[in-house]
Scaffold this motif. Structure first.
Motif, PDB file in Angstrom:
ATOM      1  N   LYS A 145       0.817  -1.216   0.000  1.00 27.23           N
ATOM      2  CA  LYS A 145       0.000   0.000   0.000  1.00 27.23           C
ATOM      3  C   LYS A 145       0.853   1.270   0.000  1.00 27.23           C
ATOM      4  CE  LYS A 145      -3.743  -2.314   2.506  1.00 27.23           C
ATOM      5  NZ  LYS A 145      -4.482  -2.398   3.795  1.00 27.23           N
ATOM      6  N   PHE A 146       2.154   1.106   0.018  1.00 30.04           N
ATOM      7  CA  PHE A 146       3.069   2.247   0.096  1.00 30.04           C
ATOM      8  C   PHE A 146       3.172   2.932  -1.266  1.00 30.04           C
ATOM      9  CE2 PHE A 146       7.289   4.265   0.323  1.00 30.04           C
ATOM     10  CZ  PHE A 146       7.209   4.888   1.561  1.00 30.04           C
ATOM     11  N   ASN A 147       3.071   4.257  -1.271  1.00 34.38           N
ATOM     12  CA  ASN A 147       3.113   5.012  -2.523  1.00 34.38           C
ATOM     13  C   ASN A 147       4.566   5.316  -2.912  1.00 34.38           C
ATOM     14  OD1 ASN A 147       2.869   6.817  -4.675  1.00 34.38           O
ATOM     15  ND2 ASN A 147       1.086   7.834  -3.814  1.00 34.38           N
ATOM     16  N   PHE A 148       5.189   4.376  -3.607  1.00 32.62           N
ATOM     17  CA  PHE A 148       6.591   4.535  -3.989  1.00 32.62           C
ATOM     18  C   PHE A 148       6.803   5.685  -4.957  1.00 32.62           C
ATOM     19  CE2 PHE A 148       6.865   0.225  -2.338  1.00 32.62           C
ATOM     20  CZ  PHE A 148       8.091   0.241  -1.704  1.00 32.62           C
ATOM     21  N   GLU A 149       5.901   5.818  -5.911  1.00 39.17           N
ATOM     22  CA  GLU A 149       6.083   6.859  -6.930  1.00 39.17           C
ATOM     23  C   GLU A 149       6.122   8.255  -6.317  1.00 39.17           C
ATOM     24  OE1 GLU A 149       4.825   6.400 -11.181  1.00 39.17           O
ATOM     25  OE2 GLU A 149       3.268   5.189 -10.234  1.00 39.17           O
ATOM     26  N   LYS A 150       5.377   8.429  -5.256  1.00 38.57           N
ATOM     27  CA  LYS A 150       5.335   9.736  -4.585  1.00 38.57           C
ATOM     28  C   LYS A 150       6.578   9.974  -3.731  1.00 38.57           C
ATOM     29  CE  LYS A 150       2.217  12.562  -1.764  1.00 38.57           C
ATOM     30  NZ  LYS A 150       0.951  12.569  -0.983  1.00 38.57           N
ATOM     31  N   LYS A 151       7.140   8.922  -3.156  1.00 42.11           N
ATOM     32  CA  LYS A 151       8.240   9.060  -2.200  1.00 42.11           C
ATOM     33  C   LYS A 151       9.631   8.981  -2.840  1.00 42.11           C
ATOM     34  CE  LYS A 151       5.633   9.127   1.587  1.00 42.11           C
ATOM     35  NZ  LYS A 151       5.557  10.297   2.472  1.00 42.11           N
ATOM     36  N   LEU A 152       9.733   8.349  -4.001  1.00 39.48           N
ATOM     37  CA  LEU A 152      11.055   8.103  -4.588  1.00 39.48           C
ATOM     38  C   LEU A 152      11.746   9.380  -5.042  1.00 39.48           C
ATOM     39  CD1 LEU A 152      10.658   4.893  -6.779  1.00 39.48           C
ATOM     40  CD2 LEU A 152      11.667   5.114  -4.526  1.00 39.48           C
ATOM     41  N   GLU A 153      13.051   9.383  -4.872  1.00 37.03           N
ATOM     42  CA  GLU A 153      13.887  10.453  -5.410  1.00 37.03           C
ATOM     43  C   GLU A 153      14.678   9.906  -6.584  1.00 37.03           C
ATOM     44  OE1 GLU A 153      16.221  11.872  -2.172  1.00 37.03           O
ATOM     45  OE2 GLU A 153      14.481  12.382  -0.940  1.00 37.03           O
ATOM     46  N   LYS A 154      15.246  10.780  -7.390  1.00 35.15           N
ATOM     47  CA  LYS A 154      15.946  10.361  -8.596  1.00 35.15           C
ATOM     48  C   LYS A 154      17.126   9.439  -8.251  1.00 35.15           C
ATOM     49  CE  LYS A 154      17.970  12.103 -12.855  1.00 35.15           C
ATOM     50  NZ  LYS A 154      18.533  13.245 -13.577  1.00 35.15           N
ATOM     51  N   ASP A 155      17.313   8.421  -9.089  1.00 33.10           N
ATOM     52  CA  ASP A 155      18.420   7.459  -8.958  1.00 33.10           C
ATOM     53  C   ASP A 155      18.376   6.660  -7.656  1.00 33.10           C
ATOM     54  OD1 ASP A 155      19.427   8.196 -11.428  1.00 33.10           O
ATOM     55  OD2 ASP A 155      20.722   9.746 -10.599  1.00 33.10           O
ATOM     56  N   ARG A 183       4.051  -1.579 -12.499  1.00 34.86           N
ATOM     57  CA  ARG A 183       2.823  -0.822 -12.809  1.00 34.86           C
ATOM     58  C   ARG A 183       2.986   0.695 -12.690  1.00 34.86           C
ATOM     59  NH1 ARG A 183      -1.279  -4.521  -9.231  1.00 34.86           N
ATOM     60  NH2 ARG A 183      -1.772  -6.104 -10.805  1.00 34.86           N
ATOM     61  N   PHE A 184       4.188   1.156 -12.401  1.00 38.02           N
ATOM     62  CA  PHE A 184       4.388   2.607 -12.271  1.00 38.02           C
ATOM     63  C   PHE A 184       3.814   3.340 -13.484  1.00 38.02           C
ATOM     64  CE2 PHE A 184       8.087   3.537  -9.134  1.00 38.02           C
ATOM     65  CZ  PHE A 184       7.463   2.774  -8.171  1.00 38.02           C
ATOM     66  N   LYS A 185       3.144   4.459 -13.238  1.00 43.73           N
ATOM     67  CA  LYS A 185       2.529   5.222 -14.330  1.00 43.73           C
ATOM     68  C   LYS A 185       3.574   5.946 -15.159  1.00 43.73           C
ATOM     69  CE  LYS A 185      -1.873   5.781 -11.935  1.00 43.73           C
ATOM     70  NZ  LYS A 185      -2.801   6.728 -11.272  1.00 43.73           N
ATOM     71  N   LYS A 186       4.587   6.515 -14.505  1.00 39.48           N
ATOM     72  CA  LYS A 186       5.646   7.229 -15.219  1.00 39.48           C
ATOM     73  C   LYS A 186       6.824   6.292 -15.467  1.00 39.48           C
ATOM     74  CE  LYS A 186       4.591  11.904 -13.607  1.00 39.48           C
ATOM     75  NZ  LYS A 186       5.128  13.102 -12.917  1.00 39.48           N
ATOM     76  N   TRP A 187       7.231   6.196 -16.739  1.00 39.51           N
ATOM     77  CA  TRP A 187       8.345   5.324 -17.089  1.00 39.51           C
ATOM     78  C   TRP A 187       9.195   5.989 -18.151  1.00 39.51           C
ATOM     79  CZ3 TRP A 187       8.657   0.893 -14.231  1.00 39.51           C
ATOM     80  CH2 TRP A 187       9.740   0.045 -14.521  1.00 39.51           C
ATOM     81  N   PRO A 188      10.518   5.988 -18.008  1.00 41.30           N
ATOM     82  CA  PRO A 188      11.323   5.372 -16.952  1.00 41.30           C
ATOM     83  C   PRO A 188      11.040   5.981 -15.573  1.00 41.30           C
ATOM     84  CG  PRO A 188      12.709   6.045 -18.821  1.00 41.30           C
ATOM     85  CD  PRO A 188      11.375   6.643 -19.022  1.00 41.30           C
ATOM     86  N   PRO A 189      11.155   5.166 -14.536  1.00 40.27           N
ATOM     87  CA  PRO A 189      10.859   5.631 -13.174  1.00 40.27           C
ATOM     88  C   PRO A 189      12.063   6.350 -12.562  1.00 40.27           C
ATOM     89  CG  PRO A 189      11.495   3.339 -13.120  1.00 40.27           C
ATOM     90  CD  PRO A 189      11.558   3.750 -14.558  1.00 40.27           C
ATOM     91  N   LYS A 190      11.896   6.810 -11.331  1.00 41.18           N
ATOM     92  CA  LYS A 190      12.992   7.502 -10.648  1.00 41.18           C
ATOM     93  C   LYS A 190      14.042   6.525 -10.108  1.00 41.18           C
ATOM     94  CE  LYS A 190      10.520  11.694  -9.242  1.00 41.18           C
ATOM     95  NZ  LYS A 190      10.032  12.490  -8.097  1.00 41.18           N
ATOM     96  N   PHE A 191      13.668   5.269  -9.874  1.00 38.45           N
ATOM     97  CA  PHE A 191      14.679   4.329  -9.383  1.00 38.45           C
ATOM     98  C   PHE A 191      15.559   3.860 -10.548  1.00 38.45           C
ATOM     99  CE2 PHE A 191      11.089   1.407 -10.315  1.00 38.45           C
ATOM    100  CZ  PHE A 191      11.722   0.417 -11.043  1.00 38.45           C
ATOM    101  N   ASN A 192      16.815   3.546 -10.245  1.00 33.18           N
ATOM    102  CA  ASN A 192      17.697   3.017 -11.298  1.00 33.18           C
ATOM    103  C   ASN A 192      18.095   1.562 -11.063  1.00 33.18           C
ATOM    104  OD1 ASN A 192      19.747   3.054  -9.374  1.00 33.18           O
ATOM    105  ND2 ASN A 192      20.690   4.926 -10.150  1.00 33.18           N
ATOM    106  N   SER A 193      17.732   1.021  -9.881  1.00 29.62           N
ATOM    107  CA  SER A 193      18.049  -0.384  -9.588  1.00 29.62           C
ATOM    108  C   SER A 193      17.001  -0.988  -8.662  1.00 29.62           C
ATOM    109  CB  SER A 193      19.411  -0.508  -8.905  1.00 29.62           C
ATOM    110  OG  SER A 193      20.464  -0.367  -9.820  1.00 29.62           O
ATOM    111  N   LEU A 194      16.667  -2.242  -8.944  1.00 31.19           N
ATOM    112  CA  LEU A 194      15.877  -3.070  -8.027  1.00 31.19           C
ATOM    113  C   LEU A 194      16.738  -4.293  -7.715  1.00 31.19           C
ATOM    114  CD1 LEU A 194      12.315  -3.289  -9.671  1.00 31.19           C
ATOM    115  CD2 LEU A 194      12.905  -2.026  -7.614  1.00 31.19           C
ATOM    116  N   VAL A 195      16.979  -4.536  -6.443  1.00 30.98           N
ATOM    117  CA  VAL A 195      17.746  -5.722  -6.037  1.00 30.98           C
ATOM    118  C   VAL A 195      16.882  -6.495  -5.040  1.00 30.98           C
ATOM    119  CG1 VAL A 195      19.912  -6.591  -5.088  1.00 30.98           C
ATOM    120  CG2 VAL A 195      19.884  -4.388  -6.282  1.00 30.98           C
TER     121      VAL A 195
END
Length: 206
Positions: A32-42, A63-75
């Protein structure tokens, strides 16, 4: 930024890092956490995911609405069997809905297995760590990745049957004929990811 749903563990983290102003702790449900709202660039996002909801967590990022997203890595660490489905190549036994969806938006940079001996208490399953990065998609014009989910869900609902009947429920015969290299007598697992992306493009034009 740390996200922990369990109240007791969240409170322990807050006590542990009380004097560290660089660390933010959210006592929240990650689904339920809003990642798109909280994320900063990179941003780099990492986690040893709860295995019972790990696929839901991954899809949340897809499912992020904006792509490319602000994150640069998922581990992320997954149960081995699920991880193999995520990275399953076309024509392999692990190829399916999840790999088609993940492959559309993510590059796989690295992966390695983690033995059950690395944990205490020792679990009955093996684990896998996968490092993803976002793709800058230019080849296909899918407006909403949820529609790719709908298309794959529909066609994989009958895994052992040919896709022709379910495909006609999604798009017209006229549009089916316009998709090059599409063989409607194939089973869902025999259809390439690129064909699924083209089907979704036509589905969105309905």
């Amino acid at each position: 930024t740390l996200i922990e749903k369990d109240n007791l563990l969240s409170n322990e983290l807050k006590l542990k890092y009380d004097n560290n102003k660089k660390i933010r702790i959210y006592n929240k449900d990650v689904l339920k956490f809003n990642f798109e709202k909280k994320l900063e660039k990179d941003t780099i996002i990492f986690g040893n995911l709860p295995y019972n909801i790990s696929s839901q967590i991954l899809v949340k990022f897809l499912r992020f609405k904006k792509w490319p997203p602000k994150f640069n890595s998922l581990v992320f660490m997954f149960q081995k069997e699920l991880g193999e489905k995520i990275i399953g190549k076309y024509f392999s036994k692990d190829y399916g809905r999840l790999s088609i969806l993940a492959n559309y938006r993510l590059n796989i940079l690295n992966k390695f297995l983690v033995s059950s001996n690395c944990f205490f208490p020792k679990p009955k399953v093996k684990s896998i760590i996968i490092h993803f990065s976002p793709k800058n998609i230019k080849s296909y014009k899918i407006k909403d990745v949820n529609n790719l989910e709908k298309v794959t869900n529909s066609l994989f609902s009958n895994k052992r049957k040919m896709i022709n009947k379910n495909l006609k429920r999604l798009i017209s015969n006229q549009k089916i004929k316009r998709i090059s290299n599409l063989n409607t007598n194939l089973r869902p697992s025999e259809v390439s990811p690129e064909i699924y992306y083209k089907i979704t493009e036509f589905y969105e034009k309905n």
